[in-house]
Motif scaffolding. Structure first.
Motif, PDB file in Angstrom:
ATOM      1  N   ALA A  84       0.816  -1.209   0.000  1.00  0.00           N
ATOM      2  CA  ALA A  84       0.000   0.000   0.000  1.00  0.00           C
ATOM      3  C   ALA A  84       0.852   1.262   0.000  1.00  0.00           C
ATOM      4  O   ALA A  84       0.418   2.317  -0.484  1.00  0.00           O
ATOM      5  N   ASP A  85       2.092   1.189   0.526  1.00  0.00           N
ATOM      6  CA  ASP A  85       2.976   2.358   0.541  1.00  0.00           C
ATOM      7  C   ASP A  85       3.830   2.464  -0.719  1.00  0.00           C
ATOM      8  O   ASP A  85       4.791   3.212  -0.765  1.00  0.00           O
ATOM      9  N   ARG A  86       3.494   1.651  -1.744  1.00  0.00           N
ATOM     10  CA  ARG A  86       4.098   1.679  -3.077  1.00  0.00           C
ATOM     11  C   ARG A  86       5.417   0.925  -3.165  1.00  0.00           C
ATOM     12  O   ARG A  86       6.048   0.897  -4.244  1.00  0.00           O
ATOM     13  N   ARG A  87       5.864   0.315  -2.087  1.00  0.00           N
ATOM     14  CA  ARG A  87       7.033  -0.544  -2.180  1.00  0.00           C
ATOM     15  C   ARG A  87       6.642  -1.878  -2.822  1.00  0.00           C
ATOM     16  O   ARG A  87       5.475  -2.257  -2.829  1.00  0.00           O
ATOM     17  N   PHE A  88       7.646  -2.595  -3.339  1.00  0.00           N
ATOM     18  CA  PHE A  88       7.425  -3.889  -3.988  1.00  0.00           C
ATOM     19  C   PHE A  88       8.284  -4.968  -3.324  1.00  0.00           C
ATOM     20  O   PHE A  88       9.465  -4.741  -3.040  1.00  0.00           O
ATOM     21  N   ILE A  89       7.667  -6.117  -3.093  1.00  0.00           N
ATOM     22  CA  ILE A  89       8.385  -7.281  -2.589  1.00  0.00           C
ATOM     23  C   ILE A  89       8.317  -8.383  -3.635  1.00  0.00           C
ATOM     24  O   ILE A  89       7.248  -8.641  -4.202  1.00  0.00           O
ATOM     25  N   ILE A  90       9.437  -9.039  -3.895  1.00  0.00           N
ATOM     26  CA  ILE A  90       9.471 -10.230  -4.743  1.00  0.00           C
ATOM     27  C   ILE A  90      10.206 -11.324  -3.990  1.00  0.00           C
ATOM     28  O   ILE A  90      11.298 -11.092  -3.438  1.00  0.00           O
ATOM     29  N   PHE A 134      15.373 -18.391   1.856  1.00  0.00           N
ATOM     30  CA  PHE A 134      15.107 -18.013   0.475  1.00  0.00           C
ATOM     31  C   PHE A 134      15.493 -16.550   0.275  1.00  0.00           C
ATOM     32  O   PHE A 134      15.350 -15.737   1.186  1.00  0.00           O
ATOM     33  N   PRO A 135      15.913 -16.173  -0.936  1.00  0.00           N
ATOM     34  CA  PRO A 135      16.186 -14.758  -1.212  1.00  0.00           C
ATOM     35  C   PRO A 135      14.900 -13.972  -1.464  1.00  0.00           C
ATOM     36  O   PRO A 135      13.941 -14.485  -2.037  1.00  0.00           O
ATOM     37  N   GLY A 136      14.908 -12.719  -1.032  1.00  0.00           N
ATOM     38  CA  GLY A 136      13.823 -11.802  -1.313  1.00  0.00           C
ATOM     39  C   GLY A 136      14.375 -10.446  -1.677  1.00  0.00           C
ATOM     40  O   GLY A 136      15.523 -10.110  -1.344  1.00  0.00           O
ATOM     41  N   LEU A 137      13.562  -9.662  -2.396  1.00  0.00           N
ATOM     42  CA  LEU A 137      13.962  -8.325  -2.820  1.00  0.00           C
ATOM     43  C   LEU A 137      12.876  -7.329  -2.433  1.00  0.00           C
ATOM     44  O   LEU A 137      11.689  -7.631  -2.533  1.00  0.00           O
ATOM     45  N   LEU A 138      13.294  -6.140  -2.021  1.00  0.00           N
ATOM     46  CA  LEU A 138      12.362  -5.079  -1.654  1.00  0.00           C
ATOM     47  C   LEU A 138      12.762  -3.801  -2.371  1.00  0.00           C
ATOM     48  O   LEU A 138      13.870  -3.297  -2.190  1.00  0.00           O
ATOM     49  N   TRP A 139      11.836  -3.301  -3.215  1.00  0.00           N
ATOM     50  CA  TRP A 139      12.049  -2.033  -3.906  1.00  0.00           C
ATOM     51  C   TRP A 139      11.320  -0.912  -3.180  1.00  0.00           C
ATOM     52  O   TRP A 139      10.200  -1.105  -2.693  1.00  0.00           O
ATOM     53  N   ALA A 140      11.922   0.269  -3.156  1.00  0.00           N
ATOM     54  CA  ALA A 140      11.277   1.426  -2.545  1.00  0.00           C
ATOM     55  C   ALA A 140      10.119   1.924  -3.397  1.00  0.00           C
ATOM     56  O   ALA A 140       9.230   2.621  -2.901  1.00  0.00           O
ATOM     57  N   PRO A 185      17.206  -2.923  -5.579  1.00  0.00           N
ATOM     58  CA  PRO A 185      16.411  -3.279  -4.406  1.00  0.00           C
ATOM     59  C   PRO A 185      17.259  -3.618  -3.196  1.00  0.00           C
ATOM     60  O   PRO A 185      18.465  -3.854  -3.307  1.00  0.00           O
ATOM     61  N   VAL A 186      16.614  -3.640  -2.049  1.00  0.00           N
ATOM     62  CA  VAL A 186      17.211  -4.187  -0.824  1.00  0.00           C
ATOM     63  C   VAL A 186      17.120  -5.706  -0.902  1.00  0.00           C
ATOM     64  O   VAL A 186      16.075  -6.266  -1.233  1.00  0.00           O
ATOM     65  N   GLU A 187      18.225  -6.378  -0.625  1.00  0.00           N
ATOM     66  CA  GLU A 187      18.245  -7.840  -0.633  1.00  0.00           C
ATOM     67  C   GLU A 187      18.115  -8.349   0.797  1.00  0.00           C
ATOM     68  O   GLU A 187      18.833  -7.908   1.689  1.00  0.00           O
ATOM     69  N   PHE A 188      17.190  -9.298   1.000  1.00  0.00           N
ATOM     70  CA  PHE A 188      16.975  -9.867   2.327  1.00  0.00           C
ATOM     71  C   PHE A 188      16.735 -11.358   2.184  1.00  0.00           C
ATOM     72  O   PHE A 188      16.819 -11.923   1.082  1.00  0.00           O
ATOM     73  N   ALA A 189      16.472 -12.021   3.284  1.00  0.00           N
ATOM     74  CA  ALA A 189      16.205 -13.461   3.269  1.00  0.00           C
ATOM     75  C   ALA A 189      14.956 -13.731   4.101  1.00  0.00           C
ATOM     76  O   ALA A 189      14.569 -12.931   4.957  1.00  0.00           O
ATOM     77  N   PHE A 190      14.311 -14.844   3.839  1.00  0.00           N
ATOM     78  CA  PHE A 190      13.166 -15.280   4.629  1.00  0.00           C
ATOM     79  C   PHE A 190      13.185 -16.805   4.681  1.00  0.00           C
ATOM     80  O   PHE A 190      13.815 -17.456   3.840  1.00  0.00           O
ATOM     81  N   ALA A 191      12.520 -17.350   5.661  1.00  0.00           N
ATOM     82  CA  ALA A 191      12.530 -18.802   5.838  1.00  0.00           C
ATOM     83  C   ALA A 191      11.122 -19.310   6.083  1.00  0.00           C
ATOM     84  O   ALA A 191      10.353 -18.701   6.828  1.00  0.00           O
ATOM     85  N   VAL A 192      10.773 -20.412   5.421  1.00  0.00           N
ATOM     86  CA  VAL A 192       9.544 -21.151   5.708  1.00  0.00           C
ATOM     87  C   VAL A 192       9.960 -22.597   5.964  1.00  0.00           C
ATOM     88  O   VAL A 192      10.827 -23.124   5.279  1.00  0.00           O
TER      89      VAL A 192
END
Length: 324
Positions: free
Chosen positions: A175-181, A194-200, A209-216
């Motif tokens: 909703a704040d216009r950022r994007f997550i992939i 897993f790798p994730g990306l966050l765009w402003a 983008p900002v590079e981050f990680a997440f786990a399931v």
């Protein structure tokens, strides 16, 4: 696309001799409509989620099936995108789904490229009506206008090494216009995350983008995302299971405020869908737009083109409270 074919082969092998014959492609048909059949189930709740309705969708139409992304457009209108390069628009209310319209999403010039039909996720801007599509194999993001025309595309450098069948599986415009992939595969053979990306802002603006990680846990892989009214994000995930049914499904929840460069984004399991709940390869997730709770959540499955898999549509309701 290769992952879809691999899953189809796995399903066919698991079901015994002769199944490959029954998995033959359908004749070309652009005229048949979609039939929705309500499913009866003894399962009325899955964790904190109330099961509102379940339907099996069927059609002989060549453009039907393979749904890997889902968005709620408002006023009860839904749009599903498939990894076969097609879309399905329909209305979904208390009485179930109706008013189905099927259409190709392909661009004749672009369609000559390999993987040009393999749409794995879709997200949109409710204000402008613009939509963004993520293509696996090409590791590409495409933006279209509210009429699904005038495509613009980018292959982000941060996704260049994501591979042919392990690319952008889940994408969300916040909703704040950022994007997550979110990437479908882990960082390496022995990696837990897993790798994730966050765009402003819009990835097509060209910023890095900002590079981050997440786990399931438990071999689950992300397939789609949707944002909740309070800003939290639901992550849909599925895994291959031994025996039948082949797929198990789970919903995870996280706060995008917790995403930071080179850090692990914490996700918490909200609900796990297992038999006797009718499970399949759920890859599309949407939350009805609104200002508060309870919210209505929809999920749609990818049938992989397999005779004994189904296109299932599920409606859930949640009050926003986490399980103890």
């Amino acid at each position: 696309m290769k992952l879809r074919l691999f899953m189809l082969a796995l399903v066919c092998l698991a079901l015994g001799p002769g199944t490959f014959v029954r998995c033959a492609p359908r004749p070309i048909d652009y005229r048949s409509g979609v039939e929705a059949t309500a499913l009866d189930s003894a399962v009325k709740r899955v964790g904190p989620l109330e099961v509102v309705g379940m339907w099996q969708l069927k059609s002989r139409n060549t453009r039907f099936g393979g749904y890997s992304g889902l968005i709620a457009l408002g006023d009860g209108t839904m749009f599903a995108a498939s990894d076969r390069g097609a879309g399905m628009r329909f209305a979904l209310g208390a009485g179930g789904p109706l008013g189905f319209r099927l259409a190709a999403l392909g661009d004749p010039d672009f369609a000559r490229q390999e993987y040009s039909l393999d749409i794995e996720s879709i997200t949109h801007d409710p204000a402008s009506g613009q939509v963004w599509l993520a293509y696996e194999g090409l590791n590409m993001v495409e933006r279209r206008d509210a009429g699904l025309a005038h495509p613009a595309r980018i292959r982000p450098r941060a996704m260049a090494d994501w591979g042919e069948n392990s690319g952008p599986e889940a994408m969300l415009r916040l909703a704040d216009r950022r994007f997550i992939i979110l990437r479908e595969s882990r960082s390496g053979w022995f990696a837990d995350a897993f790798p994730g990306l966050l765009w402003a802002r819009d990835p097509l603006d060209g910023e890095e983008p900002v590079e981050f990680a997440f786990a399931v846990p438990d071999r689950f892989r992300p397939t789609d995302m949707a944002q909740l009214p309070d800003g939290r994000v639901l992550v849909l995930a599925r895994r291959l299971a031994l025996g039948w049914p082949v797929f198990e499904v789970a919903l995870f929840i996280g706060d995008p405020k917790g995403i930071a460069e080179d850090k692990l984004w914490p996700l918490r399991e909200l609900a796990r869908f297992e038999p006797p709940f009718p499970t399949d390869n759920f890859e599309g997730l949407a939350v009805d737009p609104g200002n508060g709770y309870p919210v209505t959540i929809s999920m749609i499955s990818d049938d992989n083109g397999a005779v004994l898999q189904r296109t299932l549509l599920v409606r859930l309701r949640w009050d926003g409270k986490l399980p103890q």
